[in-house]
Design an enzyme around this catalytic site. Structure first.
Site, mmCIF file in Angstrom:
data_model
loop_
_atom_site.group_PDB
_atom_site.id
_atom_site.type_symbol
_atom_site.label_atom_id
_atom_site.label_comp_id
_atom_site.label_asym_id
_atom_site.label_seq_id
_atom_site.Cartn_x
_atom_site.Cartn_y
_atom_site.Cartn_z
ATOM 1 N N SER A 1 0.865 -1.192 0.000
ATOM 2 C CA SER A 1 0.000 0.000 0.000
ATOM 3 C C SER A 1 0.894 1.232 0.000
ATOM 4 O O SER A 1 2.066 1.143 0.386
ATOM 5 C CB SER A 1 -0.855 -0.004 1.274
ATOM 6 O OG SER A 1 -1.508 1.242 1.452
ATOM 7 N N TYR B 1 -2.459 -0.463 10.522
ATOM 8 C CA TYR B 1 -2.378 -0.865 9.103
ATOM 9 C C TYR B 1 -1.033 -0.432 8.518
ATOM 10 O O TYR B 1 -0.353 -1.198 7.829
ATOM 11 C CB TYR B 1 -3.543 -0.204 8.345
ATOM 12 C CG TYR B 1 -3.639 -0.531 6.875
ATOM 13 C CD1 TYR B 1 -4.067 -1.778 6.443
ATOM 14 C CD2 TYR B 1 -3.331 0.426 5.909
ATOM 15 C CE1 TYR B 1 -4.182 -2.063 5.082
ATOM 16 C CE2 TYR B 1 -3.446 0.141 4.547
ATOM 17 C CZ TYR B 1 -3.874 -1.103 4.145
ATOM 18 O OH TYR B 1 -3.979 -1.382 2.804
#
Ligand SMILES: NC(=O)c1ccc[n+]([C@@H]2O[C@H](COP(=O)([O-])OP(=O)(O)OC[C@H]3O[C@@H](n4cnc5c(N)ncnc54)[C@H](OP(=O)(O)O)[C@@H]3O)[C@@H](O)[C@H]2O)c1
Length: 252
Positions: free
Chosen positions: A137, A150
């Site tokens: 990501s 995250y």
């Protein structure tokens, strides 16, 4: 490129399903892993080539061995292309991030990829050819507010990719990460619903706000991420990299 035995995690929807479709369209055999068997069956039904549906919760410590073993038994050889895509996201201010959320982020986004990589990498090195692509990501490249757990898991995943790539660089095996921005998938639908619930904005306004965070002014498509995964599979000289697919959000 000859047909390869591929294993894609999180292949039931979103980015993983797009990657599975692209690999299959290129003539490869694709094993599909996620928890929801019905979603895997639906993706498998769309694929032009051979596929295997392997329902599994990758947070189970035995799941990596079971999934890789299934490919070996059914297709007569080890996994040659591994796409580590399954992931989950949670959003909360750091001070309200629970132990449970922290543990779940690390289990799904970092420990599960580690276990699969540990299981599959020796076979690739022995064969002298292999491709591993992790879907990380932009959260592996920078820190934004309210996504500490995250972000920590995705930074860890990029570290895992870099170290593994260095270990097998001379053995015909490449290990890379793709780093998407906001992609039009069910995960982003949940992010939109969360923003909408906490801010009172309509879902359309929330989705627009995410699109505007990216210089291209729109969400990335799952197919655009799959394109870059396929590039990593085709190319033998790109290894140890994190490639941003984020509409220009992070320049690195
Ligand atoms: N969407 C974005 O904007 C975006 C941006 C950057 C990075 N990413 C990353 O891209 C990857 C794919 O995201 P997506 O947007 O396609 O998400 P998604 O639509 O929510 O799909 C996630 C996939 O992972 C599977 N999965 C989740 N937990 C699992 C577990 N414990 N065991 C096995 N499979 C599991 C899900 O299936 P089950 O629930 O059936 O298990 C599903 O197939 C993730 O790693 C995500 O962090 C997404």
């Amino acid at each position: 490129m000859p047909a390869r035995r591929c294993l894609v995690t999180g292949a039931g929807r979103g980015i993983g399903a797009a990657v599975a479709r692209r690999l299959s369209a290129e003539g490869h055999a694709v094993a599909l892993v996620a928890r929801t068997a019905a979603e895997l069956e639906a993706v498998a039904a769309q694929l032009p080539g051979p596929s295997l549906v392997v329902p599994a919760d990758l947070t189970n410590p035995g799941a990596a061995d079971a999934a890789a073993g299934r490919v070996e038994r059914e297709w007569g050889g080890p996994v040659e292309v591994l796409v580590l895509n399954a992931g989950v996201a949670v959003s909360a201010p750091l001070a309200r991030t629970t132990d449970e959320d922290w543990a779940r982020m690390l289990e799904v986004n970092l420990t599960a990829p580690f276990r699969l990589l540990r299981r599959v990498l020796p076979g690739m090195a022995e064969a002298g050819w292999g491709r591993v692509v992790a879907v990380a990501s932009v959260a592996a490249r920078r820190g934004d507010p309210y996504v500490a757990a995250y972000t920590a898991s995705k930074h860890g995943l990029l570290g895992l990719v870099r170290s593994a790539a260095a270990e097998v660089a001379g053995r015909g095996v490449t290990v890379n990460a793709v780093c998407p921005g906001y992609v039009d998938t069910p995960m982003t639908d949940r992010t939109v619903a969360g923003i909408s619930a906490t801010t009172g904005r309509t879902p359309e306004q929330a989705r627009d706000a995410l699109a505007r965070k990216q210089p291209i002014g729109r969400l990335v498509t799952p197919e655009e991420v799959a394109d870059v995964v396929l590039l990593c599979v085709a190319n033998a000289a790109v290894t140890g990299q994190g490639i941003n697919v984020d509409g220009g959000a992070v320049q690195s």
